[in-house]
Write a protein that holds these residues in place. Structure first.
Motif, mmCIF file in Angstrom:
data_model
loop_
_atom_site.group_PDB
_atom_site.id
_atom_site.type_symbol
_atom_site.label_atom_id
_atom_site.label_comp_id
_atom_site.label_asym_id
_atom_site.label_seq_id
_atom_site.Cartn_x
_atom_site.Cartn_y
_atom_site.Cartn_z
ATOM 1 N N ASN A 1 -28.088 -45.101 -25.166
ATOM 2 C CA ASN A 1 -27.603 -45.225 -23.782
ATOM 3 C C ASN A 1 -27.435 -43.875 -23.091
ATOM 4 O OD1 ASN A 1 -27.479 -48.033 -23.885
ATOM 5 N ND2 ASN A 1 -25.444 -47.994 -24.802
ATOM 6 N N ASN A 2 -27.926 -42.821 -23.731
ATOM 7 C CA ASN A 2 -27.846 -41.468 -23.175
ATOM 8 C C ASN A 2 -26.410 -41.126 -22.763
ATOM 9 O OD1 ASN A 2 -28.826 -38.987 -22.446
ATOM 10 N ND2 ASN A 2 -29.493 -39.627 -20.414
ATOM 11 N N ASP A 3 -25.486 -41.279 -23.723
ATOM 12 C CA ASP A 3 -24.063 -41.044 -23.484
ATOM 13 C C ASP A 3 -23.579 -39.902 -24.384
ATOM 14 O OD1 ASP A 3 -21.306 -41.098 -23.248
ATOM 15 O OD2 ASP A 3 -21.090 -43.227 -23.715
ATOM 16 N N PRO A 4 -23.780 -38.635 -23.944
ATOM 17 C CA PRO A 4 -23.370 -37.517 -24.800
ATOM 18 C C PRO A 4 -21.857 -37.455 -25.016
ATOM 19 C CG PRO A 4 -24.152 -36.725 -22.665
ATOM 20 C CD PRO A 4 -24.428 -38.182 -22.708
ATOM 21 N N LYS A 5 -21.080 -37.872 -24.018
ATOM 22 C CA LYS A 5 -19.614 -37.838 -24.153
ATOM 23 C C LYS A 5 -19.170 -38.768 -25.279
ATOM 24 C CE LYS A 5 -15.392 -38.541 -21.412
ATOM 25 N NZ LYS A 5 -14.710 -39.631 -22.091
ATOM 26 N N THR B 1 -21.017 -39.843 -27.731
ATOM 27 C CA THR B 1 -21.553 -39.294 -28.981
ATOM 28 C C THR B 1 -20.621 -38.226 -29.541
ATOM 29 O OG1 THR B 1 -23.810 -39.740 -28.224
ATOM 30 C CG2 THR B 1 -23.565 -38.151 -30.026
ATOM 31 N N VAL B 2 -20.197 -37.309 -28.678
ATOM 32 C CA VAL B 2 -19.313 -36.217 -29.114
ATOM 33 C C VAL B 2 -17.985 -36.768 -29.627
ATOM 34 C CG1 VAL B 2 -17.906 -34.293 -28.245
ATOM 35 C CG2 VAL B 2 -20.354 -34.370 -27.760
ATOM 36 N N GLU B 3 -17.414 -37.748 -28.920
ATOM 37 C CA GLU B 3 -16.139 -38.336 -29.349
ATOM 38 C C GLU B 3 -16.245 -38.916 -30.759
ATOM 39 O OE1 GLU B 3 -14.979 -41.228 -26.430
ATOM 40 O OE2 GLU B 3 -14.527 -39.703 -24.923
ATOM 41 N N ILE B 4 -17.348 -39.626 -31.016
ATOM 42 C CA ILE B 4 -17.504 -40.264 -32.327
ATOM 43 C C ILE B 4 -17.785 -39.228 -33.418
ATOM 44 C CG2 ILE B 4 -18.917 -41.869 -33.683
ATOM 45 C CD1 ILE B 4 -16.859 -43.179 -31.807
ATOM 46 N N ILE B 5 -18.572 -38.203 -33.110
ATOM 47 C CA ILE B 5 -18.828 -37.161 -34.122
ATOM 48 C C ILE B 5 -17.518 -36.437 -34.450
ATOM 49 C CG2 ILE B 5 -20.084 -35.039 -34.665
ATOM 50 C CD1 ILE B 5 -22.377 -36.098 -32.891
ATOM 51 N N GLU B 6 -16.683 -36.234 -33.432
ATOM 52 C CA GLU B 6 -15.377 -35.603 -33.682
ATOM 53 C C GLU B 6 -14.518 -36.514 -34.570
ATOM 54 O OE1 GLU B 6 -12.338 -32.645 -31.518
ATOM 55 O OE2 GLU B 6 -13.619 -33.877 -30.233
ATOM 56 N N ASN B 7 -14.593 -37.802 -34.310
ATOM 57 C CA ASN B 7 -13.896 -38.779 -35.142
ATOM 58 C C ASN B 7 -14.387 -38.683 -36.586
ATOM 59 O OD1 ASN B 7 -12.359 -41.038 -35.852
ATOM 60 N ND2 ASN B 7 -12.965 -42.177 -34.052
#
Length: 199
Positions: free
Chosen positions: A139-143, A145-151
């Protein structure tokens, strides 16, 4: 869940005396349960949501059953009753799959990540994170993506896999670099290096 998207104008607090009440008593019970949960009144919230769930079941309202199950799962999370929460979330997830509701499934995945992390089922938590990353990238959602990688980084730290946590922070840094967020990227590199010193 897909049939009960809340109007954004209804999210803001209403003036006293203007509060909307649902005409359907089952829906009214559900709304009351949600309000009680927001106030951390888990006992009365559980009663109201359970009554709503029974009403939705009687009416064969799948969307209502999914919503009530999700909220009951959240009540259980607040009480630290993670196994019960898991059962409620699984029921909601099954209905959302049947209703082809990807947004609700994504929201539920975040609940599963929380429950799996709290119960130290780190592999299952990471697996859910990876599924969400795939969804956010599609869905081209970098925000997101970043939140989940931080999780994921937090989960790796909790599970003692510090090197993987550092890799996760470096991945976040590279995403920020792609958007020319050099200062933020640098902060994540610092986090990665700090973790590597501990390992």
């Amino acid at each position: 869940m897909s049939n009960t998207i809340q109007n954004i104008n209804e999210i803001s607090p209403m003036a006293e005396g203007q509060k909307k009440t649902a005409t359907d008593p089952v829906q009214a019970e559900y709304e009351q349960g949600k309000t009680l949960l927001e106030r951390n009144e888990t006992g009365p919230a559980a009663v109201a949501l359970h009554n709503a769930l029974l009403g939705f079941e009687e009416n064969n309202n799948d969307s209502g059953i999914a919503n009530a199950s999700n909220q009951l799962g959240k009540v259980c999370v607040q009480r630290g009753e993670y196994e019960k929460a898991l059962k409620h979330f699984q029921r909601a997830e099954g209905i959302c799959r049947k209703l082809h509701d990807p947004l609700s499934l994504a929201a539920l995945s975040r609940q599963f990540i929380l429950v799996y992390t709290e119960t130290e089922r780190y592999k299952e938590a990471i697996s859910r994170c990876l599924d969400l990353i795939e969804l956010y990238q599609r869905n081209n959602d970098p925000k997101g993506t970043v939140e989940i990688i931080e999780n994921m980084a937090d989960i790796y730290v909790r599970s003692g896999e510090v090197a993987k946590a550092a890799d996760a922070y470096r991945t976040i840094a590279s995403i920020h670099r792609n958007f020319k967020h050099e200062k933020t990227a640098g902060q994540y590199i610092d986090k990665a290096e700090e973790l590597e010193k501990r390992s």
